[in-house]
Structure formats: structure tokens, C-alpha cells
Design a protein around this motif. Sequence first.
Motif, PDB file in Angstrom:
ATOM      1  N   ILE A 116      -7.446  -1.413   0.338  1.00  0.00           N
ATOM      2  CA  ILE A 116      -6.594  -0.274   0.659  1.00  0.00           C
ATOM      3  C   ILE A 116      -7.450   0.988   0.603  1.00  0.00           C
ATOM      4  CG2 ILE A 116      -4.625   1.118  -0.092  1.00  0.00           C
ATOM      5  CD1 ILE A 116      -3.400  -1.469  -1.222  1.00  0.00           C
ATOM      6  N   CYS A 126       1.911  -2.151   5.974  1.00  0.00           N
ATOM      7  CA  CYS A 126       1.199  -2.024   4.701  1.00  0.00           C
ATOM      8  C   CYS A 126       1.624  -3.081   3.699  1.00  0.00           C
ATOM      9  CB  CYS A 126       1.411  -0.633   4.123  1.00  0.00           C
ATOM     10  SG  CYS A 126       0.319   0.610   4.856  1.00  0.00           S
ATOM     11  N   ALA A 139       0.841  -1.193   0.000  1.00  0.00           N
ATOM     12  CA  ALA A 139       0.000   0.000   0.000  1.00  0.00           C
ATOM     13  C   ALA A 139       0.876   1.242   0.000  1.00  0.00           C
ATOM     14  CB  ALA A 139      -0.919  -0.004   1.212  1.00  0.00           C
ATOM     15  N   ALA A 199      -4.523  -0.680   5.274  1.00  0.00           N
ATOM     16  CA  ALA A 199      -4.318  -1.875   4.457  1.00  0.00           C
ATOM     17  C   ALA A 199      -4.971  -3.065   5.148  1.00  0.00           C
ATOM     18  CB  ALA A 199      -2.830  -2.128   4.260  1.00  0.00           C
ATOM     19  N   ASN A 249      -1.838  -0.083  -4.896  1.00  0.00           N
ATOM     20  CA  ASN A 249      -1.396  -1.414  -4.459  1.00  0.00           C
ATOM     21  C   ASN A 249      -0.351  -1.877  -5.460  1.00  0.00           C
ATOM     22  OD1 ASN A 249      -0.996  -3.964  -3.438  1.00  0.00           O
ATOM     23  ND2 ASN A 249      -2.858  -4.819  -4.311  1.00  0.00           N
TER      24      ASN A 249
END
Length: 328
Positions: free
Chosen positions: A303, A274, A139, A220, A168
Motif C-alpha cells: 500500500i 482497495c 487500504a 493497493a 492496511n
Amino acid sequence: MKLASLKHGRDGSLVVVSKDLSRATSASAVAPTLQAALDDWANCEPKLEALYEELNAGSSESFAFDPAACDAPLPRAYHWADASAYVTHVELVRKARGAELPESFWVDPLMYMGASDAFIGPHDDVLVESEDWGIDLEAEVAVFTDDVPAGTPAHLAGKHIKLVALVNDVSLRNLIPAELGKQFGFYQSKPWTAFTPVAVTPDELGDAWVDNKLHLPLIAKVNNVQLGAPNAGVDMTFDFAQLIAHAAKSRSLMTGTVIGSGTVSNKGSLLGSCCLAEVRCLETIASGKPSTPFLSFGDSVQIDMLDEEGKSIFGQIDQKIVKHTPPE
């Protein structure tokens, strides 16, 4: 202002999206695609902004906005450069494998050029041939620029940021060591980059956009269970102006260039991670080996980023990991 590209051909169809992400209106009278709008931004921006104001006031023709109908804001970009601006993340990864972090990493950004023809929409499946490749999410925050002259210094680079989005940046972790071992960079290990439904102008972010950083938690999730929500404005060693200046050191950047922050990470934070690689590194440091698996077919990734009122700013990335069967 919030902009999106509905799926249409290879470059999408530009629409203006309401602040609450509920409605949209066609921007075809201004520009057919986001790239076309960026190419003529001085003329298109005020017209798009007028559409945005009319849409939010309910005084223009509109339709229900469907994030699942969106492509990436720029389905095909001329240039995608991804950095690793959160050096604490790099430090952690290297610590987990017993490697020292070179001092130069704190003053000279890490950056690679990725596949800008492989941008996918927020609800598109992530197609991967094998789970053995170590499927991971990353993320990130990303910015879209206009033309940046070669040699532009950091103190002038921020003015070239026109739009901001979330990303992403899919990584195939088990393919990375062999690729980096060739000392020629990522390629097969970076297959897809997915974007939020909308990209927004920096002014839309208000007080959260300070010093060319986005100071809000980046959420995330895996299978709708939160993996982490570190603040994207904290521990960002290199801000976006510095990253743009780095990318433009020896060459100009074309309008529509997209610069990624790299995995958002806060040092020593209890807010989580993340990406799964960071989780696995923390497990390795704590107990000698990782226990969290990488993504499997059927898993999903979410996300998002919320404003102070708890409302999504960019819309949510929500995609599934799906097995790809190659042609025979």
C-alpha cells in the motif's frame, strides 16, 4: 514534517524522517515517543519542525532510514475508530448480496471502535490462523488527533487533525457475518491494523490536502500486482472533520485518537479497488459469483501513495500473510 517510531519497547522511539524518506534523526531530545510529542504538541511541534528542516538541509546528525525497522507511528493508541466514509463502497457490497442501502447511510456515518493495541508496523507479518477466515486487505487513509471536546462540530473539528498516515485494516471476511449477526459489531474479524512507516503533518501534503480530504490515488497491490489506485479525495461522502465530529458527538476524544476513513473507493471507476471484497462484489454482480480468492499464506500486500513527482509520501506498507500457530 514526517515522523516515525522505530521499534523499541512497546511504544517505539520517535524519529524525524527526511522528506525523501532516506534519512532520519532521533527526536529523543524533544520527546521519547510520538504519544509524548502529541501530548505536548504546542511545545514539541516547533522543535520537531526545526529538526525536520535541519535534517532536510543536511545540517544535523542522521542515519539511513529503514522502513523495516519501524513500528506503527503510534504502536499503542488510546483510541482507534474506523469509519466507512466511502458510502459507494457500502452500496456496492450491499448490492452484491441483494440488500438495499438505507438512506440514512448518506447522512450519518458508519463507524466502529477497533483494537488500538493491535497496531503493527509497515513490514510486520500479518499472522492469521486459518485461510478459511477469508483474509482481506483494506487500504485506507487515517488521521491522528489532539484532544477533541465532546460535541465539537464539524466546522471546528478539522483543526484537531495533527497527522495523516495510510493504513492496511486487515479484515477476516468470513468471520464478519456471524459477528454482525449478533448485532454487537466487529471484534474477531478485525485482528490487525498496519500503518505506513511515517505519519505526516497535513501541511506536508500541500495542495493534495483540501477540505479535510487527501486528494491523491491510494495504490493497493497484492503480490506486487496492482489491485487498484482510486483517488482518496473522490467519493468520500464524509470528510475527516465530519468523522471526528461524529466520533466526538457524546464523548471527548483523547490526544492520540486515530480515525480511519474505511476502504477507499471510487464509484464506477476503472481505477480498481482497495480491497478484495469489493472486487468479489463486482464479479458477483457481473456473473453471479466471485472468482477472485481472498489472500493466502505467502501472499504479500503493498500500500502506497505517491506525490506529483512520483515519490512515496508515507513510505510503503509491504507485508506478508503468515500462518499463526496458537499455543497448546
